[in-house]
Motif scaffolding. Structure first.
Motif, PDB file in Angstrom:
ATOM      1  N   ALA A  35     -11.849  -1.761   6.191  1.00  0.00           N
ATOM      2  CA  ALA A  35     -11.029  -0.863   7.013  1.00  0.00           C
ATOM      3  C   ALA A  35      -9.794  -1.598   7.523  1.00  0.00           C
ATOM      4  O   ALA A  35      -8.686  -1.051   7.519  1.00  0.00           O
ATOM      5  CB  ALA A  35     -11.849  -0.320   8.183  1.00  0.00           C
ATOM      6  N   GLY A  36      -9.956  -2.819   7.961  1.00  0.00           N
ATOM      7  CA  GLY A  36      -8.822  -3.622   8.399  1.00  0.00           C
ATOM      8  C   GLY A  36      -7.884  -3.923   7.242  1.00  0.00           C
ATOM      9  O   GLY A  36      -6.658  -3.923   7.407  1.00  0.00           O
ATOM     10  N   TYR A  37      -8.462  -4.158   6.080  1.00  0.00           N
ATOM     11  CA  TYR A  37      -7.642  -4.413   4.896  1.00  0.00           C
ATOM     12  C   TYR A  37      -6.820  -3.170   4.558  1.00  0.00           C
ATOM     13  O   TYR A  37      -5.648  -3.273   4.200  1.00  0.00           O
ATOM     14  CB  TYR A  37      -8.533  -4.819   3.721  1.00  0.00           C
ATOM     15  N   ALA A  38      -7.424  -1.988   4.708  1.00  0.00           N
ATOM     16  CA  ALA A  38      -6.699  -0.739   4.429  1.00  0.00           C
ATOM     17  C   ALA A  38      -5.516  -0.583   5.382  1.00  0.00           C
ATOM     18  O   ALA A  38      -4.430  -0.163   4.971  1.00  0.00           O
ATOM     19  CB  ALA A  38      -7.642   0.458   4.550  1.00  0.00           C
ATOM     20  N   GLN A  39      -5.706  -0.937   6.657  1.00  0.00           N
ATOM     21  CA  GLN A  39      -4.599  -0.865   7.618  1.00  0.00           C
ATOM     22  C   GLN A  39      -3.493  -1.832   7.230  1.00  0.00           C
ATOM     23  O   GLN A  39      -2.310  -1.523   7.341  1.00  0.00           O
ATOM     24  CB  GLN A  39      -5.094  -1.167   9.029  1.00  0.00           C
ATOM     25  N   THR A  40      -3.876  -3.016   6.765  1.00  0.00           N
ATOM     26  CA  THR A  40      -2.886  -3.999   6.332  1.00  0.00           C
ATOM     27  C   THR A  40      -2.102  -3.474   5.135  1.00  0.00           C
ATOM     28  O   THR A  40      -0.875  -3.592   5.087  1.00  0.00           O
ATOM     29  CB  THR A  40      -3.584  -5.329   5.982  1.00  0.00           C
ATOM     30  N   VAL A  41      -2.806  -2.878   4.180  1.00  0.00           N
ATOM     31  CA  VAL A  41      -2.134  -2.293   3.009  1.00  0.00           C
ATOM     32  C   VAL A  41      -1.191  -1.182   3.453  1.00  0.00           C
ATOM     33  O   VAL A  41      -0.060  -1.079   2.957  1.00  0.00           O
ATOM     34  CB  VAL A  41      -3.168  -1.769   1.982  1.00  0.00           C
ATOM     35  N   LEU A  42      -1.608  -0.377   4.403  1.00  0.00           N
ATOM     36  CA  LEU A  42      -0.773   0.713   4.916  1.00  0.00           C
ATOM     37  C   LEU A  42       0.530   0.163   5.507  1.00  0.00           C
ATOM     38  O   LEU A  42       1.615   0.640   5.173  1.00  0.00           O
ATOM     39  CB  LEU A  42      -1.536   1.508   5.980  1.00  0.00           C
ATOM     40  N   VAL A  43       0.428  -0.838   6.363  1.00  0.00           N
ATOM     41  CA  VAL A  43       1.615  -1.402   7.007  1.00  0.00           C
ATOM     42  C   VAL A  43       2.526  -2.064   5.981  1.00  0.00           C
ATOM     43  O   VAL A  43       3.747  -1.872   5.998  1.00  0.00           O
ATOM     44  CB  VAL A  43       1.218  -2.396   8.124  1.00  0.00           C
ATOM     45  N   ARG A  44       1.955  -2.825   5.066  1.00  0.00           N
ATOM     46  CA  ARG A  44       2.769  -3.493   4.047  1.00  0.00           C
ATOM     47  C   ARG A  44       3.450  -2.485   3.134  1.00  0.00           C
ATOM     48  O   ARG A  44       4.609  -2.663   2.755  1.00  0.00           O
ATOM     49  CB  ARG A  44       1.914  -4.458   3.237  1.00  0.00           C
ATOM     50  N   THR A  45       2.753  -1.412   2.790  1.00  0.00           N
ATOM     51  CA  THR A  45       3.348  -0.361   1.959  1.00  0.00           C
ATOM     52  C   THR A  45       4.501   0.304   2.709  1.00  0.00           C
ATOM     53  O   THR A  45       5.560   0.559   2.141  1.00  0.00           O
ATOM     54  CB  THR A  45       2.279   0.678   1.569  1.00  0.00           C
ATOM     55  N   PHE A  46       4.299   0.573   3.994  1.00  0.00           N
ATOM     56  CA  PHE A  46       5.359   1.158   4.812  1.00  0.00           C
ATOM     57  C   PHE A  46       6.588   0.263   4.849  1.00  0.00           C
ATOM     58  O   PHE A  46       7.714   0.720   4.646  1.00  0.00           O
ATOM     59  CB  PHE A  46       4.838   1.414   6.235  1.00  0.00           C
TER      60      PHE A  46
END
Length: 168
Positions: A60-71
């Motif tokens: 779940a934390g990794y998904a948030q990191t991917v979200l921020v990096r994608t943004f």
């Protein structure tokens, strides 16, 4: 990917999609269409590498990191700063709160640069530590602290001198 792995991924995506969407809405300054695209791209990237992600301690934390990096990647690629206007989705009565406060805060967040928005969302919406935020944004902890202080000053400037009128 086998059927068991696919089922596990679908369960993960179903459980996290709402949380990712709320974070994406804050990152995009309330642009729900861009937020949906951001979540879709994040989940797509997670699907492609799901075998490796399952070995991560906190998917779940990794998904948030991917979200921020994608943004942040999308922000760097945008050739225009135009934003389409739209209506905010209807929320259940219990979660509505004060609509003018919500709009004021979203407008103020939208005025901030992308990295400032990202650091505020990670630190105060996601309640991440300075170290976790630094890891997600791929910057030093000192850079996170500095950016956080400056972003809060900018946000206060957009909201006006007295925040008391916005407090419940």
């Amino acid at each position: 990917m086998g059927p068991a792995q696919e089922r596990h991924y679908l369960e993960f995506a179903s459980a996290r999609a709402g949380h990712l969407y709320r974070s994406a809405c804050l990152l995009t300054g309330g642009d729900t269409h861009r937020a949906e695209d951001l979540v879709q791209e994040t989940l797509g990237r997670m699907f492609v590498t799901w075998r490796r992600i399952k070995q991560v301690d906190n998917p779940a934390g990794y998904a948030q990191t991917v979200l921020v990096r994608t943004f942040l990647t999308q922000q760097r690629r945008r050739s225009s700063t135009e934003r389409p206007t739209g209506e905010f989705p209807d929320l259940p009565e219990a979660r509505r709160g004060d609509p003018s406060l919500r709009l004021t805060l979203l407008d103020a967040l939208a005025e901030l640069p992308a990295k400032d928005r990202a650091v505020l969302v990670l630190r105060y919406w996601e309640d991440r530590s300075v170290a976790e935020t630094a890891g997600a944004m791929q910057v030093s902890e000192n850079a996170v602290r500095t950016r956080c202080v400056r972003a809060l000053q900018k946000l206060r400037g957009h909201l006006g001198g007295s925040l008391a009128e916005y407090a419940a």
